[in-house]
Design a protein around this motif. Sequence first.
Motif, PDB file in Angstrom:
ATOM      1  N   MET A 160     -12.377  11.083   8.344  1.00 58.02           N
ATOM      2  CA  MET A 160     -13.001  10.448   7.197  1.00 58.02           C
ATOM      3  C   MET A 160     -12.026  10.382   6.022  1.00 58.02           C
ATOM      4  SD  MET A 160     -16.011   9.300   6.117  1.00 58.02           S
ATOM      5  CE  MET A 160     -17.330   9.510   4.999  1.00 58.02           C
ATOM      6  N   GLY A 161     -11.287  11.463   5.798  1.00 58.98           N
ATOM      7  CA  GLY A 161     -10.344  11.509   4.679  1.00 58.98           C
ATOM      8  C   GLY A 161      -9.285  10.421   4.736  1.00 58.98           C
ATOM      9  N   PRO A 162      -8.640  10.199   5.906  1.00 64.85           N
ATOM     10  CA  PRO A 162      -7.636   9.140   5.974  1.00 64.85           C
ATOM     11  C   PRO A 162      -8.217   7.755   5.685  1.00 64.85           C
ATOM     12  CG  PRO A 162      -7.339  10.644   7.800  1.00 64.85           C
ATOM     13  CD  PRO A 162      -8.627  11.025   7.123  1.00 64.85           C
ATOM     14  N   CYS A 163      -9.461   7.516   6.088  1.00 65.65           N
ATOM     15  CA  CYS A 163     -10.100   6.220   5.801  1.00 65.65           C
ATOM     16  C   CYS A 163     -10.306   6.032   4.305  1.00 65.65           C
ATOM     17  CB  CYS A 163     -11.434   6.113   6.525  1.00 65.65           C
ATOM     18  SG  CYS A 163     -11.270   6.010   8.304  1.00 65.65           S
ATOM     19  N   LEU A 164     -10.732   7.081   3.616  1.00 60.45           N
ATOM     20  CA  LEU A 164     -10.922   6.990   2.167  1.00 60.45           C
ATOM     21  C   LEU A 164      -9.599   6.795   1.450  1.00 60.45           C
ATOM     22  CD1 LEU A 164     -13.657   9.698   1.569  1.00 60.45           C
ATOM     23  CD2 LEU A 164     -13.918   7.222   1.563  1.00 60.45           C
ATOM     24  N   PHE A 165      -8.556   7.483   1.916  1.00 65.05           N
ATOM     25  CA  PHE A 165      -7.240   7.299   1.319  1.00 65.05           C
ATOM     26  C   PHE A 165      -6.744   5.870   1.536  1.00 65.05           C
ATOM     27  CE2 PHE A 165      -2.562   7.693   1.379  1.00 65.05           C
ATOM     28  CZ  PHE A 165      -2.401   8.084   0.062  1.00 65.05           C
ATOM     29  N   GLY A 166      -7.009   5.323   2.733  1.00 63.88           N
ATOM     30  CA  GLY A 166      -6.637   3.936   3.008  1.00 63.88           C
ATOM     31  C   GLY A 166      -7.392   2.961   2.125  1.00 63.88           C
ATOM     32  N   LEU A 167      -8.674   3.210   1.903  1.00 62.46           N
ATOM     33  CA  LEU A 167      -9.474   2.358   1.029  1.00 62.46           C
ATOM     34  C   LEU A 167      -8.970   2.429  -0.413  1.00 62.46           C
ATOM     35  CD1 LEU A 167     -11.903   0.487   0.659  1.00 62.46           C
ATOM     36  CD2 LEU A 167     -13.306   2.521   0.316  1.00 62.46           C
ATOM     37  N   TYR A 168      -8.642   3.630  -0.863  1.00 65.95           N
ATOM     38  CA  TYR A 168      -8.089   3.805  -2.213  1.00 65.95           C
ATOM     39  C   TYR A 168      -6.792   3.016  -2.345  1.00 65.95           C
ATOM     40  CZ  TYR A 168      -6.055   6.080  -6.284  1.00 65.95           C
ATOM     41  OH  TYR A 168      -5.481   6.322  -7.494  1.00 65.95           O
ATOM     42  N   THR A 169      -5.933   3.104  -1.336  1.00 65.96           N
ATOM     43  CA  THR A 169      -4.663   2.380  -1.352  1.00 65.96           C
ATOM     44  C   THR A 169      -4.890   0.881  -1.379  1.00 65.96           C
ATOM     45  OG1 THR A 169      -3.635   4.189  -0.127  1.00 65.96           O
ATOM     46  CG2 THR A 169      -2.476   2.078  -0.132  1.00 65.96           C
ATOM     47  N   LEU A 170      -5.839   0.398  -0.588  1.00 67.31           N
ATOM     48  CA  LEU A 170      -6.149  -1.034  -0.548  1.00 67.31           C
ATOM     49  C   LEU A 170      -6.654  -1.532  -1.897  1.00 67.31           C
ATOM     50  CD1 LEU A 170      -6.430  -3.630   1.136  1.00 67.31           C
ATOM     51  CD2 LEU A 170      -8.740  -2.880   1.694  1.00 67.31           C
ATOM     52  N   VAL A 171      -7.545  -0.777  -2.529  1.00 72.38           N
ATOM     53  CA  VAL A 171      -8.086  -1.187  -3.837  1.00 72.38           C
ATOM     54  C   VAL A 171      -6.974  -1.221  -4.891  1.00 72.38           C
ATOM     55  CG1 VAL A 171      -9.605  -0.468  -5.734  1.00 72.38           C
ATOM     56  CG2 VAL A 171     -10.448  -0.478  -3.394  1.00 72.38           C
ATOM     57  N   THR A 172      -6.121  -0.206  -4.918  1.00 74.65           N
ATOM     58  CA  THR A 172      -5.049  -0.196  -5.918  1.00 74.65           C
ATOM     59  C   THR A 172      -4.050  -1.314  -5.652  1.00 74.65           C
ATOM     60  OG1 THR A 172      -3.870   1.500  -4.652  1.00 74.65           O
ATOM     61  CG2 THR A 172      -5.231   2.240  -6.491  1.00 74.65           C
ATOM     62  N   TRP A 173      -3.779  -1.626  -4.386  1.00 72.99           N
ATOM     63  CA  TRP A 173      -2.858  -2.727  -4.071  1.00 72.99           C
ATOM     64  C   TRP A 173      -3.465  -4.067  -4.498  1.00 72.99           C
ATOM     65  CZ3 TRP A 173      -3.120  -6.846  -0.547  1.00 72.99           C
ATOM     66  CH2 TRP A 173      -1.932  -7.562  -0.401  1.00 72.99           C
ATOM     67  N   LEU A 174      -4.749  -4.293  -4.163  1.00 72.78           N
ATOM     68  CA  LEU A 174      -5.401  -5.536  -4.569  1.00 72.78           C
ATOM     69  C   LEU A 174      -5.446  -5.664  -6.094  1.00 72.78           C
ATOM     70  CD1 LEU A 174      -8.368  -5.765  -2.040  1.00 72.78           C
ATOM     71  CD2 LEU A 174      -6.422  -7.320  -2.212  1.00 72.78           C
ATOM     72  N   TYR A 175      -5.735  -4.559  -6.778  1.00 67.83           N
ATOM     73  CA  TYR A 175      -5.773  -4.602  -8.238  1.00 67.83           C
ATOM     74  C   TYR A 175      -4.404  -4.969  -8.808  1.00 67.83           C
ATOM     75  CZ  TYR A 175      -6.463  -3.292 -13.078  1.00 67.83           C
ATOM     76  OH  TYR A 175      -6.533  -3.318 -14.449  1.00 67.83           O
ATOM     77  N   SER A 176      -3.349  -4.469  -8.208  1.00 63.71           N
ATOM     78  CA  SER A 176      -2.003  -4.784  -8.708  1.00 63.71           C
ATOM     79  C   SER A 176      -1.651  -6.247  -8.482  1.00 63.71           C
ATOM     80  CB  SER A 176      -0.957  -3.892  -8.041  1.00 63.71           C
ATOM     81  OG  SER A 176      -0.772  -4.247  -6.686  1.00 63.71           O
ATOM     82  N   ARG A 177      -2.308  -6.902  -7.536  1.00 58.41           N
ATOM     83  CA  ARG A 177      -2.050  -8.320  -7.238  1.00 58.41           C
ATOM     84  C   ARG A 177      -2.920  -9.272  -8.055  1.00 58.41           C
ATOM     85  NH1 ARG A 177       2.730  -7.888  -5.259  1.00 58.41           N
ATOM     86  NH2 ARG A 177       2.837  -6.711  -3.346  1.00 58.41           N
ATOM     87  N   LEU A 178      -3.926  -8.758  -8.750  1.00 53.37           N
ATOM     88  CA  LEU A 178      -4.783  -9.629  -9.562  1.00 53.37           C
ATOM     89  C   LEU A 178      -4.005 -10.182 -10.744  1.00 53.37           C
ATOM     90  CD1 LEU A 178      -8.159  -7.670  -9.787  1.00 53.37           C
ATOM     91  CD2 LEU A 178      -7.663  -9.679  -8.418  1.00 53.37           C
ATOM     92  N   PRO A 179      -4.322 -11.416 -11.144  1.00 56.01           N
ATOM     93  CA  PRO A 179      -3.684 -11.946 -12.354  1.00 56.01           C
ATOM     94  C   PRO A 179      -4.008 -11.065 -13.555  1.00 56.01           C
ATOM     95  CG  PRO A 179      -4.972 -13.646 -11.238  1.00 56.01           C
ATOM     96  CD  PRO A 179      -5.249 -12.355 -10.547  1.00 56.01           C
ATOM     97  N   ARG A 180      -3.070 -10.896 -14.446  1.00 52.11           N
ATOM     98  CA  ARG A 180      -3.255 -10.011 -15.602  1.00 52.11           C
ATOM     99  C   ARG A 180      -4.344 -10.515 -16.537  1.00 52.11           C
ATOM    100  NH1 ARG A 180      -0.566  -5.578 -14.963  1.00 52.11           N
ATOM    101  NH2 ARG A 180       1.537  -5.718 -14.189  1.00 52.11           N
ATOM    102  N   ARG A 181      -4.483 -11.830 -16.656  1.00 52.96           N
ATOM    103  CA  ARG A 181      -5.474 -12.390 -17.582  1.00 52.96           C
ATOM    104  C   ARG A 181      -6.688 -12.868 -16.812  1.00 52.96           C
ATOM    105  NH1 ARG A 181      -2.609 -16.142 -21.890  1.00 52.96           N
ATOM    106  NH2 ARG A 181      -4.706 -16.949 -21.767  1.00 52.96           N
ATOM    107  N   GLY A 182      -7.843 -12.499 -17.288  1.00 54.06           N
ATOM    108  CA  GLY A 182      -9.088 -13.019 -16.727  1.00 54.06           C
ATOM    109  C   GLY A 182      -9.698 -12.181 -15.624  1.00 54.06           C
ATOM    110  N   SER A 183      -8.917 -11.772 -14.636  1.00 51.45           N
ATOM    111  CA  SER A 183      -9.490 -11.059 -13.500  1.00 51.45           C
ATOM    112  C   SER A 183      -9.653  -9.570 -13.760  1.00 51.45           C
ATOM    113  CB  SER A 183      -8.614 -11.250 -12.264  1.00 51.45           C
ATOM    114  OG  SER A 183      -8.620 -12.592 -11.876  1.00 51.45           O
ATOM    115  N   ARG A 184      -8.850  -9.026 -14.628  1.00 50.97           N
ATOM    116  CA  ARG A 184      -8.892  -7.583 -14.869  1.00 50.97           C
ATOM    117  C   ARG A 184      -9.830  -7.265 -16.021  1.00 50.97           C
ATOM    118  NH1 ARG A 184      -2.806  -5.278 -13.973  1.00 50.97           N
ATOM    119  NH2 ARG A 184      -2.518  -6.173 -11.929  1.00 50.97           N
ATOM    120  N   VAL A 185     -11.098  -7.568 -15.815  1.00 54.46           N
ATOM    121  CA  VAL A 185     -12.107  -7.306 -16.836  1.00 54.46           C
ATOM    122  C   VAL A 185     -13.192  -6.431 -16.254  1.00 54.46           C
ATOM    123  CG1 VAL A 185     -11.699  -9.440 -18.088  1.00 54.46           C
ATOM    124  CG2 VAL A 185     -13.378  -9.404 -16.263  1.00 54.46           C
TER     125      VAL A 185
END
Length: 84
Positions: free
Chosen positions: A1-26
């Motif tokens: 279970m722990g590795p899956c949660l760590f993978g999900l955390y990594t995926l969310v942070t990676w997707l957030y870093s790819r969002l456009p700075r204006r408009g999407s990060r609200v």
Amino acid sequence: MGPCLFGLYTLVTWLYSRLPRRGSRVGGVDWPGKCDVTFSDAITAVRRWLWLEWVLAIPGDRVVFQKLTPGFRQLLLNGLAPAA
């Protein structure tokens, strides 16, 4: 279970870093003295982006969603996007 949660955390942070700075990060919560983005802010922005660009982008749904008033669209996204 722990590795899956760590993978999900990594995926969310990676997707957030790819969002456009204006408009999407609200949608984050602001308070005096807060200077960094929390994971809750990041997952809310990613979920908002997924709702707009993936779920509501289905051809039939996009037309219906665009017919809503801007205020109601924001209310709907504010209810769907925040982390539980």
